[in-house]
Structure formats: structure tokens, C-alpha cells
Design a protein around this motif. Structure first.
Motif, PDB file in Angstrom:
ATOM      1  N   ALA A  97       0.116  11.929  -5.625  1.00  0.00           N
ATOM      2  CA  ALA A  97       0.195  12.442  -4.257  1.00  0.00           C
ATOM      3  C   ALA A  97       1.441  11.916  -3.550  1.00  0.00           C
ATOM      4  N   GLY A  98       1.795  10.653  -3.843  1.00  0.00           N
ATOM      5  CA  GLY A  98       3.014  10.102  -3.260  1.00  0.00           C
ATOM      6  C   GLY A  98       4.256  10.798  -3.777  1.00  0.00           C
ATOM      7  N   ASN A  99       4.246  11.159  -5.056  1.00  0.00           N
ATOM      8  CA  ASN A  99       5.364  11.929  -5.605  1.00  0.00           C
ATOM      9  C   ASN A  99       5.485  13.264  -4.887  1.00  0.00           C
ATOM     10  N   ASP A 102      -2.362   7.005   4.392  1.00  0.00           N
ATOM     11  CA  ASP A 102      -1.370   7.632   3.520  1.00  0.00           C
ATOM     12  C   ASP A 102      -0.737   8.841   4.201  1.00  0.00           C
ATOM     13  N   LEU A 103      -1.531   9.633   4.873  1.00  0.00           N
ATOM     14  CA  LEU A 103      -1.008  10.809   5.551  1.00  0.00           C
ATOM     15  C   LEU A 103      -0.102  10.413   6.708  1.00  0.00           C
ATOM     16  N   TRP A 104      -0.396   9.281   7.338  1.00  0.00           N
ATOM     17  CA  TRP A 104       0.495   8.783   8.383  1.00  0.00           C
ATOM     18  C   TRP A 104       1.857   8.371   7.801  1.00  0.00           C
ATOM     19  N   THR A 105       1.865   7.995   6.531  1.00  0.00           N
ATOM     20  CA  THR A 105       3.134   7.693   5.869  1.00  0.00           C
ATOM     21  C   THR A 105       3.929   8.971   5.627  1.00  0.00           C
ATOM     22  N   VAL A 106       3.226  10.048   5.285  1.00  0.00           N
ATOM     23  CA  VAL A 106       3.887  11.315   4.974  1.00  0.00           C
ATOM     24  C   VAL A 106       4.491  11.950   6.222  1.00  0.00           C
ATOM     25  N   LEU A 107       3.785  11.877   7.340  1.00  0.00           N
ATOM     26  CA  LEU A 107       4.180  12.611   8.550  1.00  0.00           C
ATOM     27  C   LEU A 107       5.617  12.326   8.987  1.00  0.00           C
ATOM     28  N   ARG A 165       0.837  -1.201   0.000  1.00  0.00           N
ATOM     29  CA  ARG A 165       0.000   0.000   0.000  1.00  0.00           C
ATOM     30  C   ARG A 165       0.871   1.249   0.000  1.00  0.00           C
ATOM     31  N   VAL A 166       1.919   1.252   0.857  1.00  0.00           N
ATOM     32  CA  VAL A 166       2.816   2.406   0.919  1.00  0.00           C
ATOM     33  C   VAL A 166       3.512   2.604  -0.418  1.00  0.00           C
TER      34      VAL A 166
END
Length: 545
Positions: free
Chosen positions: A52-54, A131-136, A43-44
Motif C-alpha cells: 500500500a505504501g508503494n 497511514d492515510l494521513w501520511t498519503v494525503l 511506522r511511516v
């Protein structure tokens, strides 16, 4: 703020938003799967390959650039032997400092752009909480090793902690009474100022300086790590608060936690607001969940760091009172009279506050001198507070000087603030939603009407306001305000608000950021490029030779 939030278009993201706002638990690979059947790692990976991931990866690059630039252009020490040992002292002078400044500002702009792009995807429903938890952590990690940026407060924290460690009372004396390496880096205006923070702040500072001694680098780093739990408390609490208030949890997390104003100023700048706001929001959530004692205790601990968190306590009394009434009705009992319910909740809440605040004061060996020390903020003069703004305007239309007008405007705004706080407390008392909205109104009033304000102060009301449903227009305004506040101070901590060119560029960046939230190409650069290709010099007119 009452208009509906942008819906989550993707059922996957909706289910992610309905799950706990935390990373998935550590389960065997066969069980730890996203709603579509992929493993968490898959998923990550899929998220990072998306647009958005970029943007998230781009934001990480911005964070790295800021960290590198901070060594030369941040709020650096006046003498830095560490940079000399690493042969990087050239970053602090001449062309090296200019290069550092450019790198740092480019990093800031990249992170703002990445934040807006992630926000656009979140509004569209293609990015969820997981997804936002991945970004943080990706955006936060590089900032943990940066030199303090946009403020020198970290050096004041160290000096204040060293005072308590050395047996001085920070509520009666300024850091100047305890000379040494830690004092050398404190801003001159604060060397004689008593501490405006609570006993928990002093205990943390004393403990940190007891471990690190006079080592400024390790002391600053340990302060930053000590504040970091506040960020994760915010990330835990804000989505839950949004569910209770009818907002979109993913948008709330993006707006209040991933906001560059929060990450760069509170993490990169090393401010105790980070832990204070985290404790306050987590405490509000616990009270709403019916865990009143624990919630009041957390908010009280936040107030024992910085008094601002205490603004929420009177409103939480209403929530406790409402819960007592509703429980009686659910059990088929006649609720007690409203006056009796109020005094019961208020007495219990006050007892918890006294236990937490009093206990911390006893441990620190200090009294309540922080109340008088709050007046020290009057030394801060900038356009961000309403009394200062009005006073500046007054100097344009009257022959009076700023100081004499400022005394009057601050007094009038103080009276107005008291009236608004009392009105808001009484007006927003009927429901849970009312009480939380009252906290937003009260925190906003304190930020605007207090004698002084700094950009990161606006993180106080934003953390709670993000929980409510907002229209796209409201979100655009908040993006513009966050961007402008992020840009109007200089990386070394000096104020850029008296430089017209600086302010104008910040306004332009804020407008572009706001438009970018709902428009992929706010400057219409792609359309101009296509027009140039069609009508450029190399194109022949139709019917020509």
C-alpha cells in the motif's frame, strides 16, 4: 448503504482508527510511538515499504506528472510570460502541448490506480487512518504549484475579487466592467455573468487581489492555499462523522478526501467547493457533538462561500432539537412540547446564520444579489444534470430544439427538487442518523436536478455519504462514478462528454477501477501470461518427439 462496513482485520489499525483523525502530536521520540512500539518515523517507513505504501508513492509520482503536464495542457493563461522566462513556452504549442497532455493524463491514471490500490488495502484492514494521513500531504503537495487543471474558475475568482476591490458590485455586474490582466483569462461565457457566490468568497477574493495585485500566478496560488484548510477540515471531520454514523473512518477518509475527484478537481482545479465542503462537514460534526452554535456558524460560513452548504442547516435544526429533548430526559425533566423545541432550535440556528451571513455581507458591502446570480449557472449545458440529459434525449425523439425542451425539463426538475427537499427534511427528522442521511439525500438531489452540474459538484454529497457503512458493491459503484467523473472533462477545462471515444474510454477506465477495488488482477493479465508460458510456441506437447 446500510450493509456493514468491511471490518478492520488488524487490531493495530483498529486502534489507529479509534484515535483522533489527525497526525500524532509532537512528543519526544521515546513517547511518540505507534501501537506496536515503533516510533512514528518507523511506522511511516514501514508503511511506505508495504504494498500500500508503494501505491502511495506511485500516487505521488502521478501528482508530480500532473503538475508538470499542467504547464502546457492545463487551463493555462492565454499569455504566459512566466513560461517564456523559464524557456518552457514550447510546452503550450504543437508537439510540446501533445507531450504535456500525455504526461498529464498518465499522471491522472496513475493517481486513480494508486487510490484504488490504497483503497483495497484499507478494505482489507491493513491500512489505517494514520497511514492515510501520511498519503494525503504527499499527494496534495505537488498540486499546490500546478497550473489550474480541468477548469478556468480560478481566473473568474480573481476577476470577481478585483471587482469588489475596485468598488464594483459583483452581484450587479460581470467582470467585464473591470478590464485588465485578470479579465483576460476569464472564460468568455463568464465575463458578463454576475457572481453566484456568497460574501465570504468575495471578501477572500478582494483580500487576495489586494495582496497580489494583477499577478495571475501569485493570485492563483494564494487562492489555492486559502482553500487548502477546507481539505484538512474534511480530513478531520469525515472520520469523526463516520464514527457517529456507524461507518468505517479509514474507508470514509479514503473515499471522500483522498479521492482523485476531490484532490485533482478541488485542489488542482482551485475550486471554492474545497473550503465550502470542509466548513460544512466540520460544522455537521460540531453540531452532532453538541456544540450547536459553533457548528451552525461553520456551516453558515460555508454557505457564505457557496449557497449549497446551506442545504444542511434545516436538517441540523432537527439535531439540535433532539439534543434538547435528550438532555431534558437525562436530567429527569419533562421535555418541552416538540413544537416548542423546534421553534427554539430553529430560532437560535437562524440567529447564528443571520449573524454570520449578515456580518460577512456588511463587511463586503454587498446585499443578497447572489440569489438572482445563481441563475447564471444555466449557461452550463452538459449531460451531468438530469434536466439536460432528458432534454438531449428529447431532441432525439422530437423535432424540437434543445433550448425549447431544456426550458421545460429545467422547470419540471426545479419543481421536483423543491418537493424532494421538503419531503427529505420532514422524512429524516427523528434521529441524528436520519438528519445526516437527509443531508445526503438533499445534496444528491440538488446535484442531479439543478439546471447545471459539473464533475466536482459530486464532492458535496460524497463528503457526507462516505460516513455511512457501505457494502463492497456500493464502494465499487462509487469508485466507478468517481473515476468516470474525473475523466470526462479535458485538462484545459473543456467538456469531453460530447466525444463518444472520450466517454467510452472513461467508461472502460471506470469499470477497471471498480473491479480493481476487490480484485488484484481485474483483466486477468497474470493468468494469461502463465497460459502463454505453458502453451506458447516454445513449449513441446506432452509425449511429443
Amino acid at each position: 448503504m446500510s450493509s456493514p462496513a468491511a471490518p478492520d482485520a488488524d487490531p493495530q489499525d483498529r486502534s489507529a482508527a479509534d484515535s483522533a483523525a489527525s497526525p500524532p502530536p509532537d512528543l519526544p521520540a521515546s513517547k511518540n510511538r505507534a501501537p506496536d512500539g515503533r516510533t512514528s518515523a518507523g511506522r511511516v517507513t514501514a508503511f511506505l515499504r508495504s504494498p500500500a505504501g508503494n501505491a502511495a508513492l506511485l500516487g505521488t509520482c502521478g501528482s508530480v506528472l500532473m503538475t508538470f503536464g499542467s504547464f502546457g495542457a492545463g487551463s493555462v493563461r492565454r499569455q504566459d510570460p512566466l513560461l517564456e522566462e523559464m524557456f518552457l513556452s514550447w510546452l503550450r504549442f504543437g508537439h510540446g502541448q501533445l507531450l504535456s497532455m500525455i504526461i498529464l493524463w498518465v499522471g491522472v491514471l496513475i493517481m486513480i490506480g494508486a487510490w484504488v490500490r490504497v483503497g483495497r488495502a484499507t478494505l482489507a484492514g491493513t491500512v489505517g487512518l494514520r497511514d492515510l494521513w501520511t498519503v494525503l500531504p504527499a499527494w496534495t503537495a505537488p498540486l499546490l504549484v500546478a497550473t489550474p487543471m480541468f477548469s478556468r474558475d480560478a481566473y473568474s475568482y480573481l476577476a470577481q475579487g478585483a471587482m469588489l476591490r475596485a468598488g464594483f458590485d459583483p452581484y450587479t455586474d460581470g467582470p467585464v466592467v473591470n478590464p485588465g490582466v485578470l479579465l483576460d483569462n476569464v472564460s468568455n461565457v463568464w465575463t458578463t455573468t454576475t457572481t453566484p457566490y456568497g460574501p465570504v468568497h468575495l471578501l477572500l477574493g478582494s483580500g487576495i487581489t489586494a495582496v497580489t495585485g494583477d499577478n495571475v500566478v501569485s493570485g492563483t496560488w494564494l487562492w489555492r492555499v486559502t482553500m487548502l484548510p477546507g481539505l484538512f477540515l474534511m480530513a478531520w471531520a469525515v472520520p469523526r462523522l463516520a464514527r457517529r454514523m456507524g461507518g468505517n473512518p479509514a474507508i470514509a477518509l479514503w473515499l471522500a478526501v483522498l479521492n482523485p475527484l476531490v484532490l485533482i478537481h478541488l485542489v488542482g482545479g482551485v475550486h471554492n467547493e474545497l473550503l465550502m465542503v470542509g466548513l460544512m462537514t466540520a460544522g455537521i460534526v460540531l453540531v452532532l457533538q453538541g456544540r450547536h452554535v459553533g457548528g451552525i456558524a461553520l456551516v453558515s460560513a460555508g454557505a457564505a462561500i457557496k449557497a449549497t452548504a446551506g442545504i444542511a442547516l434545516p436538517f441540523l435544526v432537527w439535531v439540535w432539537m433532539i439534543h434538547e429533548r435528550d438532555r431534558a430526559l437525562a436530567e429527569g425533566r419533562e421535555p418541552a412540547a416538540p413544537v416548542r423545541l423546534f421553534f427554539k432550535a430553529a430560532a437560535a440556528g437562524f440567529a447564528v446564520f443571520v449573524a454570520v451571513f449578515g456580518g460577512a455581507s456588511l463587511l463586503a458591502g454587498v446585499g443578497i444579489g447572489w440569489l438572482t446570480a445563481l441563475s447564471g449557472s444555466s449557461k452550463i449545458i452538459n449531460w451531468l444534470s438530469l434536466p439536460t440529459m432528458v432534454a438531449h434525449v428529447g431532441t432525439w425523439i422530437t423535432p424540437w430544439r434543445l433550448g425549447s425542451i431544456l426550458d421545460v425539463t429545467r422547470m419540471l426538475c426545479a419543481v421536483a427538487l423543491v418537493v424532494i427537499l421538503v419531503w427529505a427534511w420532514w422524512r429524516f427528522r427523528r434521529t441524528e442518523r436520519d438528519a445526516v442521511l437527509g443531508i445526503v439525500v438533499a445534496l444528491t438531489a440538488v446535484t442531479l436536478l439543478s439546471p447545471a452540474a459539473l464533475p466536482w459538484y459530486y464532492s458535496w454529497p460524497l463528503a457526507v455519504a462516505a460516513a455511512f457503512a457501505m457494502s463492497d458493491r456500493t464502494l465499487m459503484i462509487l469508485v466507478a462514478l468517481s473515476t468516470w467523473l474525473m475523466l470526462v472533462f479535458n485538462p484545459d477545462g473543456s467538456i469531453g462528454m460530447y466525444n463518444i471515444a472520450h466517454v467510452a474510454l472513461a467508461v472502460v477506465a471506470a469499470v477497471i477501477a471498480a473491479r480493481s477495488l476487490t480484485t488484484r488482477d481485474p483483466l486477468r493479465l497474470s493468468s494469461r501470461s502463465r497460459t502463454a508460458q505453458v502453451d506458447g510456441p516454445g513449449s513441446a506437447p506432452v509425449g511429443g518427439a
